[in-house]
Design an enzyme around this catalytic site. Structure first.
Site, short mmCIF file in Angstrom:
data_model
loop_
_atom_site.label_atom_id
_atom_site.label_comp_id
_atom_site.label_asym_id
_atom_site.label_seq_id
_atom_site.Cartn_x
_atom_site.Cartn_y
_atom_site.Cartn_z
N CYS A 113 0.80 -1.24 0.00
CA CYS A 113 0.00 0.00 0.00
C CYS A 113 0.83 1.28 0.00
O CYS A 113 0.28 2.36 -0.24
CB CYS A 113 -0.94 0.01 1.19
SG CYS A 113 -1.97 -1.46 1.25
N HIS A 241 -2.84 6.67 3.04
CA HIS A 241 -3.38 5.44 2.46
C HIS A 241 -4.79 5.20 3.00
O HIS A 241 -5.06 5.38 4.19
CB HIS A 241 -2.46 4.27 2.81
CG HIS A 241 -3.07 2.95 2.49
ND1 HIS A 241 -3.65 2.69 1.27
CD2 HIS A 241 -3.22 1.81 3.24
CE1 HIS A 241 -4.12 1.45 1.27
NE2 HIS A 241 -3.88 0.91 2.45
N ASN A 271 -10.37 -0.11 0.20
CA ASN A 271 -8.90 -0.08 0.25
C ASN A 271 -8.36 -0.57 -1.10
O ASN A 271 -8.51 -1.74 -1.43
CB ASN A 271 -8.43 -0.99 1.39
CG ASN A 271 -6.92 -1.10 1.48
OD1 ASN A 271 -6.19 -0.65 0.59
ND2 ASN A 271 -6.43 -1.70 2.54
#
Ligand code: ACO
Length: 315
Positions: A113, A241, A271
């Site tokens: 990520c 993130h 996500n």
């Protein structure tokens, strides 16, 4: 050699299919209330036949069109992804071929990520060193292909998409548009978030990642501001993130960004790993939520455990 680089333009792409929390209740034992309450996600986009390279090319094509540059001007393409199935050619080469970029340096980066911020740093360094000039930096993920759709603790979290930026040298005398990166990892915690084995599925100890994110990241994010010579309170936007609204909100509070627009694309996109920061940035630019030239902190974190962040000037 040049004194710095900057983001000239951004673009993003998300697949058309929307998966709601209600849809997920038909797949696993979960509820809209649990997902909204614990993570903040309402919808996410799902790629069906589209690949990571398809989404990366679409986002990069938009960023390139917005930049006013031609494909022939691009001499480096860096793609951040941890979900590309094919090993070779890499996604960057596929993007180059689709966009008609004839001979760029082309490489993929996998730091999960935090990938976009890592890729952005390597490209900034390449431009400063004179090894590249006009570049494309892309975060693209198809995490839903690696989701275990029988595991309610993970499959509700993810979405697919891509975000991209055209990054070019600053003009002589112009302030750098990308600040020094603060990057690193916590390899002793590598086992708490994995996509490993064959066939790989995402597995994580969510609470350990959660606690690490809340406790370790505020100071690291502050260091990225200090490295760029600005105070967090002067940020126009903070784009961490997009893993969990319950991480994003305390992170923003601890960092102290009262006047900043804080990215909350997690709510509609889930996500999307390395795509989440450039996706959120591109949407905020499109909605004109950040003035051009204003300081924005990008901060990625995730599998590895890795992290990277830097202050940029908004394109
Ligand atoms: N629906 C309903 N109940 C659920 C669900 C669900 N989808 N998932 C878990 N539960 C249940 C569990 O079974 C458990 O029940 P029990 O108490 O009866 O055992 C209860 O909810 C609590 O489960 P936890 O896992 O403790 O839930 P938590 O509050 O920790 O939230 C979450 C989980 C959202 C994953 C959180 O820990 C988190 O956000 N962690 C950080 C994730 C992250 O930042 N990842 C990094 C990036 S991802 C990447 O790199 C690919």
């Amino acid at each position: 050699m040049t004194a710095g680089s900057k983001l000239l333009a951004v673009g993003h792409y998300q697949p058309a299919r929307v998966l709601t929390n209600e849809d997920l209740t038909k797949i696993v034992d979960t509820s809209d209330e649990w997902i909204r309450d614990r993570v903040g996600i309402v919808t996410r986009r799902i790629a069906d036949s589209e690949t990571v390279a398809d989404m990366a090319s679409a986002a990069a094509g938009k960023a390139l069109a917005a930049s006013g540059l031609a494909a022939a001007d691009i001499d480096l393409i860096a793609v951040a992804t941890c979900t590309s199935v094919d090993r070779c050619p890499n996604v960057a080469a596929r993007v180059a071929n689709r966009l008609g970029v004839s001979a760029p340096a082309a490489y993929d980066i996998n730091t999960a990520c935090s990938g976009f911020e890592y890729a952005l740093a390597t490209v900034d360094h390449a431009i400063r060193a004179g090894a590249a000039r006009h570049t494309l930096v892309i975060g693209a993920e198809k995490l839903t292909e690696f989701a275990d759709w029988t595991d309610r603790s993970t499959c509700v979290l993810f979405g697919d998409g891509a975000g991209a930026a055209v990054v070019t040298p600053t003009a002589p005398g112009e302030e750098p548009g990308i600040g020094p990166v603060v990057w690193g990892s916590a390899p002793d915690k590598g086992d708490v978030l994995t996509i490993e084995g064959w066939r790989p599925y995402v597995k994580q100890n969510g609470q350990v990642v959660f606690r690490w994110a809340i406790s370790a990241l505020p100071e690291l994010a502050e260091r990225a501001c200090a490295a760029a010579g600005i105070e967090a309170k002067d940020l126009a936007a903070f784009i961490p993130h997009q893993a969990n609204l319950r991480i994003i909100e305390p992170l923003a509070r601890k960092l102290g960004v009262p006047d900043a627009a804080v990215a909350k694309d997690i709510v509609e996109s889930g996500n999307t790993s390395a795509a989440s920061v450039p996706l959120a940035l591109s949407k905020m630019v499109e909605r004109r939520e950040i003035p051009s030239g204003a300081p924005v902190l990008l901060f990625g974190f995730g599998g590895g455990l890795t992290y990277a962040g830097q202050v940029i000037r908004c394109p």
